[in-house]
Motif scaffolding. Structure first.
Motif, PDB file in Angstrom:
ATOM      1  N   HIS A   1       0.457  -1.229  -0.031  1.00 37.15           N
ATOM      2  CA  HIS A   1      -0.060  -0.141  -0.133  1.00 37.15           C
ATOM      3  C   HIS A   1       0.610   1.310   0.268  1.00 37.15           C
ATOM      4  N   PRO A   2       1.588   1.799  -0.905  1.00 35.57           N
ATOM      5  CA  PRO A   2       2.365   2.548  -1.403  1.00 35.57           C
ATOM      6  C   PRO A   2       1.504   4.203  -0.775  1.00 35.57           C
ATOM      7  N   HIS A   3       0.524   4.449  -0.751  1.00 33.32           N
ATOM      8  CA  HIS A   3      -0.398   5.438  -0.544  1.00 33.32           C
ATOM      9  C   HIS A   3      -0.618   5.228   0.285  1.00 33.32           C
ATOM     10  N   GLN A   4      -0.296   5.243   1.297  1.00 31.02           N
ATOM     11  CA  GLN A   4      -0.982   4.928   2.410  1.00 31.02           C
ATOM     12  C   GLN A   4       0.117   5.527   3.134  1.00 31.02           C
ATOM     13  N   ARG A   5       0.687   7.016   3.323  1.00 36.59           N
ATOM     14  CA  ARG A   5       1.548   8.023   3.785  1.00 36.59           C
ATOM     15  C   ARG A   5       0.617   8.418   4.805  1.00 36.59           C
TER      16      ARG A   5
ATOM     17  N   SER B   1      -4.945  -4.734  11.064  1.00 32.48           N
ATOM     18  CA  SER B   1      -4.347  -5.254  11.849  1.00 32.48           C
ATOM     19  C   SER B   1      -2.737  -5.037  11.626  1.00 32.48           C
ATOM     20  N   TYR B   2      -2.838  -4.877  10.096  1.00 30.73           N
ATOM     21  CA  TYR B   2      -1.508  -4.405   9.680  1.00 30.73           C
ATOM     22  C   TYR B   2      -0.874  -2.813   9.992  1.00 30.73           C
ATOM     23  N   GLY B   3      -1.539  -2.052  10.323  1.00 35.03           N
ATOM     24  CA  GLY B   3      -1.056  -0.632  10.535  1.00 35.03           C
ATOM     25  C   GLY B   3      -2.642   0.111  10.574  1.00 35.03           C
ATOM     26  N   LEU B   4      -2.710  -0.293   9.026  1.00 31.42           N
ATOM     27  CA  LEU B   4      -3.950   0.793   8.880  1.00 31.42           C
ATOM     28  C   LEU B   4      -5.070   0.991   9.760  1.00 31.42           C
ATOM     29  N   PHE B   5      -5.675   2.925  10.089  1.00 27.46           N
ATOM     30  CA  PHE B   5      -6.358   3.232  11.067  1.00 27.46           C
ATOM     31  C   PHE B   5      -6.646   4.276  10.691  1.00 27.46           C
ATOM     32  N   ALA B   6      -8.132   4.211  10.192  1.00 20.93           N
ATOM     33  CA  ALA B   6      -9.230   5.201   9.445  1.00 20.93           C
ATOM     34  C   ALA B   6     -10.572   4.399   9.364  1.00 20.93           C
ATOM     35  N   ALA B   7     -10.939   5.861  10.130  1.00 14.98           N
ATOM     36  CA  ALA B   7     -12.414   6.482   9.605  1.00 14.98           C
ATOM     37  C   ALA B   7     -13.106   6.272   8.671  1.00 14.98           C
ATOM     38  N   ASN B   8     -14.469   5.870   8.334  1.00 11.66           N
ATOM     39  CA  ASN B   8     -15.039   5.694   6.709  1.00 11.66           C
ATOM     40  C   ASN B   8     -16.466   6.170   7.187  1.00 11.66           C
ATOM     41  N   ILE B   9     -17.127   6.669   6.722  1.00 13.09           N
ATOM     42  CA  ILE B   9     -18.275   6.665   6.965  1.00 13.09           C
ATOM     43  C   ILE B   9     -19.206   6.305   5.662  1.00 13.09           C
ATOM     44  N   PHE B  10     -18.501   5.864   4.687  1.00 20.18           N
ATOM     45  CA  PHE B  10     -18.901   5.688   3.130  1.00 20.18           C
ATOM     46  C   PHE B  10     -18.476   4.317   2.571  1.00 20.18           C
ATOM     47  N   GLY B  11     -18.202   2.820   3.565  1.00 17.22           N
ATOM     48  CA  GLY B  11     -18.131   1.611   3.323  1.00 17.22           C
ATOM     49  C   GLY B  11     -19.221   0.722   3.783  1.00 17.22           C
ATOM     50  N   CYS B  12     -20.300   0.773   3.981  1.00 15.13           N
ATOM     51  CA  CYS B  12     -21.323   0.653   4.215  1.00 15.13           C
ATOM     52  C   CYS B  12     -21.349  -1.035   3.523  1.00 15.13           C
ATOM     53  N   HIS B  13     -21.381  -1.330   2.626  1.00 17.67           N
ATOM     54  CA  HIS B  13     -21.566  -2.577   1.947  1.00 17.67           C
ATOM     55  C   HIS B  13     -20.540  -3.231   2.001  1.00 17.67           C
ATOM     56  N   ASP B  14     -19.154  -2.568   2.300  1.00 21.87           N
ATOM     57  CA  ASP B  14     -17.852  -3.753   3.208  1.00 21.87           C
ATOM     58  C   ASP B  14     -18.130  -4.146   4.313  1.00 21.87           C
ATOM     59  N   PHE B  15     -18.272  -3.152   5.416  1.00 25.05           N
ATOM     60  CA  PHE B  15     -18.517  -3.009   7.305  1.00 25.05           C
ATOM     61  C   PHE B  15     -19.383  -3.988   7.100  1.00 25.05           C
ATOM     62  N   LEU B  16     -21.087  -3.359   6.019  1.00 22.99           N
ATOM     63  CA  LEU B  16     -21.654  -5.076   6.656  1.00 22.99           C
ATOM     64  C   LEU B  16     -21.603  -5.740   6.319  1.00 22.99           C
ATOM     65  N   ASN B  17     -21.374  -6.810   5.168  1.00 26.02           N
ATOM     66  CA  ASN B  17     -20.848  -7.586   4.504  1.00 26.02           C
ATOM     67  C   ASN B  17     -22.483  -7.663   3.662  1.00 26.02           C
ATOM     68  N   ASP B  18     -22.846  -6.607   3.459  1.00 29.88           N
ATOM     69  CA  ASP B  18     -24.611  -6.394   2.225  1.00 29.88           C
ATOM     70  C   ASP B  18     -24.630  -5.574   1.448  1.00 29.88           C
ATOM     71  N   LYS B  19     -24.186  -6.643   0.529  1.00 31.19           N
ATOM     72  CA  LYS B  19     -24.572  -5.622  -1.147  1.00 31.19           C
ATOM     73  C   LYS B  19     -25.525  -5.045  -1.406  1.00 31.19           C
ATOM     74  N   THR B  20     -26.942  -4.711  -0.827  1.00 31.57           N
ATOM     75  CA  THR B  20     -27.554  -3.573  -0.401  1.00 31.57           C
ATOM     76  C   THR B  20     -27.533  -2.848  -0.140  1.00 31.57           C
ATOM     77  N   ALA B  21     -26.996  -2.674   1.177  1.00 35.43           N
ATOM     78  CA  ALA B  21     -26.560  -1.662   1.673  1.00 35.43           C
ATOM     79  C   ALA B  21     -25.560  -0.169   0.835  1.00 35.43           C
ATOM     80  N   ASP B  22     -26.079   0.356   0.926  1.00 33.93           N
ATOM     81  CA  ASP B  22     -25.174   2.039  -0.068  1.00 33.93           C
ATOM     82  C   ASP B  22     -25.612   3.734   1.536  1.00 33.93           C
TER      83      ASP B  22
END
Length: 320
Positions: free
Chosen positions: A79-83, A260-281
């Protein structure tokens, strides 16, 4: 009154030498506290997005990953973009402002570029950087105007930074539903949570804990919380970093894209990933001129979330 008394108490407790210094040079703005380096904002024309690097504790320990700015033994080179510390998003009108290094997307990547620095001034109690950025699509068209204020406080034990970020669409924009965002830090290797795939050295000692009692990636990633503290040991020193999500932020409490690999982020936009629900938006569409504001506090502290009283720190922040 809470805000006045809190920061006044910090000023009275801090030694007179705990002045915040701000110095602007070519391509960066550097911050010192008590004469010691704290961090630098990299915002030159070669940067794909502005970022703070490195972040240090009051003792001088570097709590963010060196890569890709430097190659240090024991660090992974993913992840070279994680600066350092940054603010961006992986899908704005289909364009990627997150994984947007020149080596990615065959060079057809979106960028966040410095437009102007309105104020860069230090002081005895705090120092401030106020800057404007443009979010540009791959053709150079501006999608968003960003106004960012960063306030760095003089504190005898902690390193406290406030972020006040306003995004104003210049045309209709949609923040797409993706886990790749948004207010983020990439932590030093020693603060990563240990896994079977961890490199042997330095020893991974980290643990993330959230305001709801979640512990470790499995209980924190994809869950909503007012704050998360990620703590461990660096060279035998116990310390951590907390990100506090202000109650006035959109969709508070935020979801957390913390790994666990050290990324630490707040994100309000990722519901379908976070909820494991493809219908979530979790997407959000804004019309031109309709601004959205985010406020965060970052606290780098000795000890863990209990000894640093992060719950109490959040209550103070919430009252400001």
């Amino acid at each position: 009154m809470m805000r006045y008394s809190y920061w006044l108490s910090l000023l009275l407790a801090a030694p007179l030498c705990a002045q915040v210094g701000i110095e602007r040079t070519e391509g960066r703005i550097s911050v010192t506290i008590g004469g010691k380096p704290f961090t630098s904002l990299f915002c030159g024309p070669e940067t794909a997005k502005p970022y703070l690097h490195p972040l240090r504790s009051a003792s001088g320990a570097i709590v963010t990953r060196h890569y890709p700015m430097e190659n240090v033994p024991g660090e992974t080179r993913d992840h070279p973009h994680q600066r350092g510390l940054w603010f961006s998003h992986g899908n704005v009108n289909g364009f990627d402002f997150w994984a947007n290094e020149p080596s990615q997307h065959d060079g057809k990547n979106a960028r966040i570029v410095l437009k102007s620095v309105g104020r860069a001034a230090g002081g005895q109690q705090s120092g401030t950087i106020e800057a404007a950025f443009d979010w540009l699509d791959p053709q150079g068209g501006a999608l968003l105007a960003e106004s960012r204020k960063m306030t760095f406080y003089a504190h005898p034990a902690n390193r406290v930074t406030d972020f006040d970020i306003t995004l104003t669409p210049l045309k209709k924009v949609t923040f797409g539903d993706t886990k790749e965002g948004t207010f983020a830090i990439r932590l030093a290797a020693a603060l990563e949570e240990p896994t079977k795939d961890s490199l042997p050295a330095p020893k991974r000692t980290g643990l993330m804990v959230d305001s709801e009692g979640g512990r470790g990636e499995k209980q924190v990633w994809g869950h909503r919380a007012s704050w998360v503290d990620y703590f461990g040991e660096i060279d035998g020193e116990k310390l951590g970093i907390a990100i506090l999500d202000h109650p006035s932020n959109p969709r508070h409490p935020t979801y957390w894209h913390s790994r666990s690999y050290g990324l630490f982020a707040a994100n309000i936009f990722g519901c379908h990933d976070f909820l494991n629900d493809k219908t979530a938006d979790g997407s959000m569409t804004l019309e031109p001129g309709r601004s959205i504001r985010f406020r965060y506090r970052v606290i780098i502290h000795p000890g863990d979330y209990m000894s640093a009283r992060i719950a109490a720190e959040f209550a103070r922040f919430a009252g400001e």
